[in-house]
Every structure is written in C-alpha cells, then in structure tokens.
Scaffold this motif. Structure first.
Motif, PDB file in Angstrom:
ATOM      1  N   TYR A  43      -4.331 -11.847  -4.427  1.00 49.82           N
ATOM      2  CA  TYR A  43      -4.218 -10.665  -5.291  1.00 49.82           C
ATOM      3  C   TYR A  43      -4.907  -9.437  -4.709  1.00 49.82           C
ATOM      4  O   TYR A  43      -5.333  -8.559  -5.432  1.00 49.82           O
ATOM      5  CB  TYR A  43      -4.800 -10.978  -6.668  1.00 49.82           C
ATOM      6  N   LYS A  44      -5.003  -9.396  -3.388  1.00 51.29           N
ATOM      7  CA  LYS A  44      -5.706  -8.288  -2.758  1.00 51.29           C
ATOM      8  C   LYS A  44      -4.905  -6.987  -2.843  1.00 51.29           C
ATOM      9  O   LYS A  44      -3.681  -6.969  -2.863  1.00 51.29           O
ATOM     10  CB  LYS A  44      -5.985  -8.593  -1.286  1.00 51.29           C
ATOM     11  N   LYS A  45      -5.663  -5.901  -2.921  1.00 54.45           N
ATOM     12  CA  LYS A  45      -5.145  -4.556  -2.685  1.00 54.45           C
ATOM     13  C   LYS A  45      -6.050  -3.968  -1.632  1.00 54.45           C
ATOM     14  O   LYS A  45      -6.989  -4.618  -1.178  1.00 54.45           O
ATOM     15  CB  LYS A  45      -5.212  -3.711  -3.962  1.00 54.45           C
ATOM     16  N   SER A  46      -5.788  -2.739  -1.223  1.00 56.07           N
ATOM     17  CA  SER A  46      -6.680  -2.089  -0.281  1.00 56.07           C
ATOM     18  C   SER A  46      -7.567  -1.116  -1.022  1.00 56.07           C
ATOM     19  O   SER A  46      -7.127  -0.031  -1.379  1.00 56.07           O
ATOM     20  CB  SER A  46      -5.899  -1.349   0.806  1.00 56.07           C
ATOM     21  N   PRO A  47      -8.826  -1.480  -1.274  1.00 55.75           N
ATOM     22  CA  PRO A  47      -9.707  -0.573  -1.982  1.00 55.75           C
ATOM     23  C   PRO A  47      -9.976   0.687  -1.195  1.00 55.75           C
ATOM     24  O   PRO A  47     -10.271   1.728  -1.764  1.00 55.75           O
ATOM     25  CB  PRO A  47     -10.984  -1.399  -2.167  1.00 55.75           C
TER      26      PRO A  47
END
Length: 207
Positions: free
Chosen positions: A185-189
C-alpha cells in the motif's frame, strides 16, 4: 491532501505502531530496524525504549536532510519524537499484556504494518531503516517493503542470543507481515509532500 487530515493519519499511525511494538516487547519478541535496535538495547541497559529509539535514529537524519529534503526530515523527526513519547505513555497506562506468541506476532505485524503505512503515506517516516528504504526506493526504484524486510531480518539475527530461535523466527514472521502491508500500500511521501509544497507556493502567489 489537507494538512490537518495528514496530521491525524500520521498520529493514528504512530499510535498503532506504538501498540504493536509494546505487544512485541511484552511477549519477548522484537522487531527490525531502529525499533529492533532500541528493543535489544533496552534488554541490555536500564534506559527506556523511547529514549533509546530517539537516540538511535538521530544519525539517519543526516541522509534524510541531504537526500529527502528539509520538510520531510522535520516531519520525520516529529514522528520519532511522537512515537517515543506515546510508547513511554503506553508503558505507564497499559499493563504488561502476555498472550500466545504466535498471535502476538500476527497482531503486532498488522498493527505496525498499517501504522507505518499511515505514517509513510502522509509525508513522514519513523526514521532509521524507513528513511533508508525511502531513499533506495526513490533513487533506485527498489520496493521499500523489500528493503525493510531484508534489513529487519538481518537485525533480528543479531537478537537471537536474547530472544532465542523460536521468538526470532516469530519476530521475522511479524516483520514479514508488516513489510508486506507497507510494500503493498505504498505511496511516495516525497512526491506527495513536493506536490503539497508546490500547491502551497502557488496559492501564496495568487493575487
């Protein structure tokens, strides 16, 4: 995303992660990364987990400020401070909670995985290996969940003398659960934060 919503989600993430780490400690399990290092040091010294976690993370902010940006570093430092304080508070208000170690590993993995994902996906991190994972993800495109799992598993191996084989394997299982959630569930912070900063800059220059 609205800054207030981001802050609330980060706070929820810190609370969930702190609960997961406390559950591990109460059942003589450990975790990887700087959380695992702090746990090992807490077994060997009289210092609290929160204070050790804060100190162990400080060197990693050199990478963060140079490679991931000022605002991300400040946000991460605040998250480190927050989780250290929350974890200390939980030790005061929540009694030791011992359950079946397999169940403890599963629940802790879920709590930490969801908690860290909330923190990472809203422009912050929990320092240490998370900063390293974000940097490698940004620089080389290697999934941060995989980076966390490999680094954390290596750290767990060093904890064998303290927790034994059975608990070390369960700790790796916990790390696998958490890392799978984080990677899935990663996004790019970094991108999210950059976009928010750009929007803020544009809005400030609207006549």
């Amino acid at each position: 995303m609205n800054i207030t919503k981001k802050l609330i989600l980060v706070l929820i993430g810190l609370v969930l992660t702190s609960l997961g780490i406390k559950l591990l400690s109460d059942n003589n399990l450990t975790f990887g990364g700087t959380a695992g290092i702090a746990t090992i040091l807490s077994y060997l010294t009289t210092f609290s987990w929160g204070s050790l976690f804060f100190v162990v993370n400080l060197p990693f902010f050199i990478i963060s400020i140079q490679e991931l940006g000022k605002w991300f570093t400040i946000s991460s430092l605040l998250s480190i401070t927050g989780i250290s304080l929350i974890r200390e508070w939980f030790d005061i208000i929540i009694p030791v909670f011992e359950i079946n170690t397999i169940i403890a590993a599963i629940i802790a993995g879920l709590l930490i995985g969801v908690g860290v994902t909330f923190v990472l996906n809203n422009g912050s991190s929990l320092g240490g290996i998370h900063i390293l994972g974000l940097y490698i993800d940004k620089k080389f495109g290697i999934n941060r969940g995989l980076v966390l799992f490999v680094c954390d598993s290596v750290i767990i191996l060093f904890a064998l003398a303290l927790v034994g084989w059975e608990r070390a394997i369960l700790s790796i299982f916990c790390i696998f659960i958490a890392s799978t959630i984080i990677g899935r569930y990663k996004k790019s912070p970094i991108k999210e934060m950059d976009r928010d900063q750009e929007e803020s800059f544009e809005n400030s220059h609207v006549s």
